[in-house]
Write an enzyme that holds these catalytic residues in place. Structure first.
Site, PDB file in Angstrom:
ATOM      1  N   SER A   1       0.777  -1.252  -0.135  1.00 49.10           N
ATOM      2  CA  SER A   1       0.080   0.072   0.047  1.00 49.10           C
ATOM      3  C   SER A   1       0.808   1.164  -0.033  1.00 49.10           C
ATOM      4  O   SER A   1       1.701   1.470  -0.969  1.00 49.10           O
ATOM      5  CB  SER A   1      -1.046  -0.345   1.197  1.00 49.10           C
ATOM      6  OG  SER A   1      -1.733   0.831   0.991  1.00 49.10           O
TER       7      SER A   1
ATOM      8  N   ASP B   1      -8.685  -6.752  -4.809  1.00 47.98           N
ATOM      9  CA  ASP B   1      -8.234  -5.312  -4.519  1.00 47.98           C
ATOM     10  C   ASP B   1      -9.066  -4.191  -5.342  1.00 47.98           C
ATOM     11  O   ASP B   1      -8.767  -4.248  -6.545  1.00 47.98           O
ATOM     12  CB  ASP B   1      -6.948  -5.031  -4.605  1.00 47.98           C
ATOM     13  CG  ASP B   1      -6.362  -3.735  -3.768  1.00 47.98           C
ATOM     14  OD1 ASP B   1      -7.360  -2.849  -3.632  1.00 47.98           O
ATOM     15  OD2 ASP B   1      -5.264  -3.644  -3.485  1.00 47.98           O
TER      16      ASP B   1
ATOM     17  N   HIS C   1      -7.908  -4.847  -0.467  1.00 50.40           N
ATOM     18  CA  HIS C   1      -6.652  -4.385  -0.432  1.00 50.40           C
ATOM     19  C   HIS C   1      -6.080  -4.786   0.707  1.00 50.40           C
ATOM     20  O   HIS C   1      -4.862  -4.835   1.009  1.00 50.40           O
ATOM     21  CB  HIS C   1      -6.985  -2.934  -0.369  1.00 50.40           C
ATOM     22  CG  HIS C   1      -5.640  -2.214  -0.146  1.00 50.40           C
ATOM     23  ND1 HIS C   1      -4.617  -2.111  -1.053  1.00 50.40           N
ATOM     24  CD2 HIS C   1      -5.156  -1.137   0.687  1.00 50.40           C
ATOM     25  CE1 HIS C   1      -3.615  -1.238  -0.832  1.00 50.40           C
ATOM     26  NE2 HIS C   1      -4.074  -0.916   0.356  1.00 50.40           N
TER      27      HIS C   1
END
Length: 544
Positions: free
Chosen positions: A270, A493, A522
């Protein structure tokens, strides 16, 4: 440390958190953050001040971990964690600002210096585009080898910290992916965080006590932000920081303080993946012939950051001139095995792309607007005893939806109610999913503050490896990344869809794609630790 269930309260820890002994999930959100130990915007800055003054040990905070339990069978190691347990799992364990501190030895120029202007701010003579002091928290695990080239750098996500065991604990330890018998593992905090690094709640340079700027208003845009003890702090005047600013300071920590000669691999998911991509460009790429790899102008040296418009060798001393920091391609190199090589030898970016897209900026902006809409926000200069807690709670709830998937929410909650005797629809319907989101929003108040959240989401939105480089072409920039890269994406995601990781792999000459199979969306990069660990171990063992 395994991820804890969302139905459990978090444990107390030093500096940032108090125990989350939360009331009933259906009670209204509190409007006051009264805990003196919470990681809040107006928290006491004793730890930050001490960190700035302290002379940290060069080895960092070395944590010795026990041997892992015997390996489980194949079926259990591939089992999806997101489907386990009685509640939707949390991403993080107990969070703290514990660790060592690296302070840059001189004023630290940011990417925004000379770009957005560097005059004084509205509430006093605070220069823009410069941090002084600039410091970040970090932790280390394991030991450097004699060649000082067995380092792994692990980058955390938006609301993470440098305590790796709090969020990727199952990957850390002897025999695990981050094998502390083989590697020297370094986890750095980011600029602007409330977990031990300089940020909005840090003391305002040149200010202190109860002094006031001449003409300062009691409320409104002219007020100087202060913490609960009355000390002047940055607040919303904390400068605009980019992902590049954070990564450069981390590189200077690794090079100048820890004296690491070469980094084996940089890993992050991320926001951490975005940092890993900047490492690829700044320290894992071939420098363009005849140029600095960027569109900045100025002299040949930057004495503030100790970088130059030619590659910066490990151990090289800065000097002369004064230029805008180049933030160029292939900026950090090293001499290893008798030849010049990139400072970083490989990378594993997870669940990110080459730039923050309009979709991702829109999700971030929605969260910021939730904070702004809270009447207690007051332009970010709110009463420390009456912060915009409701706005921050809603922002976190929006984020929690974007981090997961429709299927994951359906399987966990469906149309279930917390009280079957209550209304089955309408404003008083006790939806299970509503209770879960409200709980997550309330829990977040114990470890984060509104201004830090705004500033960090803005930093995340700065992510764009092509900005100011190679004519702004992402394709051209990625083509210069010469190191092996293992890109991981999550098939469910919706926030950073798999096509973005596919684009990274197409753009970098020596990249490969590994797909994490999960219903968690995610957050799969944190929750599917078995799959992530297997791919990391395989990649590390197959590349120098």
């Amino acid at each position: 440390m395994t991820a804890t269930s969302s139905s459990l309260t978090t444990s107390s820890n030093d500096n940032c958190l108090r125990a989350a002994n939360l009331p009933s999930l259906l009670l209204p959100i509190p409007t006051r953050l009264t805990s003196p130990s919470s990681c809040s915007y107006y928290s006491t800055m004793t730890n930050h001040i001490a960190a700035t003054k302290a002379t940290a040990r060069g080895e960092g905070s070395v944590i010795h971990l026990p041997k892992p339990p015997p390996a489980a069978d194949a079926a259990s190691t591939t089992r999806s964690k997101s489907s386990e347990g009685a509640a939707m799992e949390d991403e993080y364990g107990a969070m703290s600002s514990a660790g060592e501190t690296y302070t840059h030895p001189s004023p630290y120029r940011l990417e925004s210096f000379g770009t957005f202007g560097h005059g004084g701010c509205a509430t006093g003579p605070l220069p823009r585009g410069v941090l002084d002091p600039a410091f970040i928290c970090y932790n280390t695990y394991g030991a450097l080898n004699d060649a000082r080239d067995n380092a792994l750098v692990v980058c955390h996500a938006l609301t993470g910290n440098s305590s790796l065991e709090a969020w990727w604990g199952e990957l850390l330890g002897p025999g695990r992916a981050f094998d502390t018998d083989r590697y020297f593992v370094v986890c750095c905090n980011i600029l602007g965080s409330c977990y031990g690094s300089v940020g909005p709640s840090s003391p305002r340079p040149g200010r202190g006590g109860d002094d006031r700027v001449e003409g300062e208003e009691e409320d409104g845009e002219g007020v100087v932000p202060r913490d609960g003890s009355g000390r002047a702090i940055y607040g919303m005047d904390f400068p605009d920081v980019s992902v590049r600013d954070t990564v450069r300071l981390q590189l200077l920590l690794l090079k100048n303080k820890l004296k690491i000669n070469s980094i084996k691999c940089v890993i992050g998911g991320s926001f951490g993946g975005m940092q890993a991509m900047e490492y690829c460009v700044m320290a894992g790429a071939t420098r363009p012939v005849g140029g600095s790899g960027n569109n900045n102008s100025g002299g040949s040296n930057d004495p503030i950051n100790g970088t130059t418009t030619r590659p910066l060798f490990v151990g090289e001393k800065n000097g002369g001139g004064g230029a805008v920091p180049p933030y160029g391609i292939g900026e950090f190199v090293t001499k290893r095995n008798g030849r010049v090589e990139p400072y970083v030898r490989s990378a594993i970016p997870i669940a990110c792309g080459a730039q923050h897209t309009a979709w991702q900026i829109g999700v971030s902006e929605t969260q910021r607007q939730a904070i702004y809409a809270d009447p207690r926000w007051r332009g970010g200069r709110y009463d420390p005893a009456d912060p915009p807690a409701s706005g921050l709670s809603v922002a976190r709830q929006v984020a929690m939806v974007s981090y997961r998937t429709p299927l994951g929410y359906h399987r966990k909650f469906g149309r279930g109610l917390t009280d079957e005797s209550g209304p089955s629809y309408g404003s008083r319907a006790p939806w299970q999913v509503k209770s879960y989101l409200e709980y997550q929003g309330r829990k977040f108040l114990d470890r984060f503050d509104p201004v830090t959240y705004v500033k960090l989401t803005e930093q995340m939105d700065s992510h764009d490896v092509g900005r100011g480089r190679g004519g702004g072409s992402i394709e051209e920039v990625l083509a210069h990344v010469e190191i092996p890269v293992c890109v991981m994406g999550i098939d469910s995601d919706v926030l950073y869809p798999l096509r973005e990781q596919e684009e990274l792999v197409r753009g970098m000459p020596h990249a490969e794609l590994k797909i994490i199979h999960s219903d968690a969306g995610h957050d799969g990069f944190l929750l599917e630790q078995d799959q992530v660990a297997a791919h990391i171990k395989s990649f590390l063992y197959s590349h120098d």
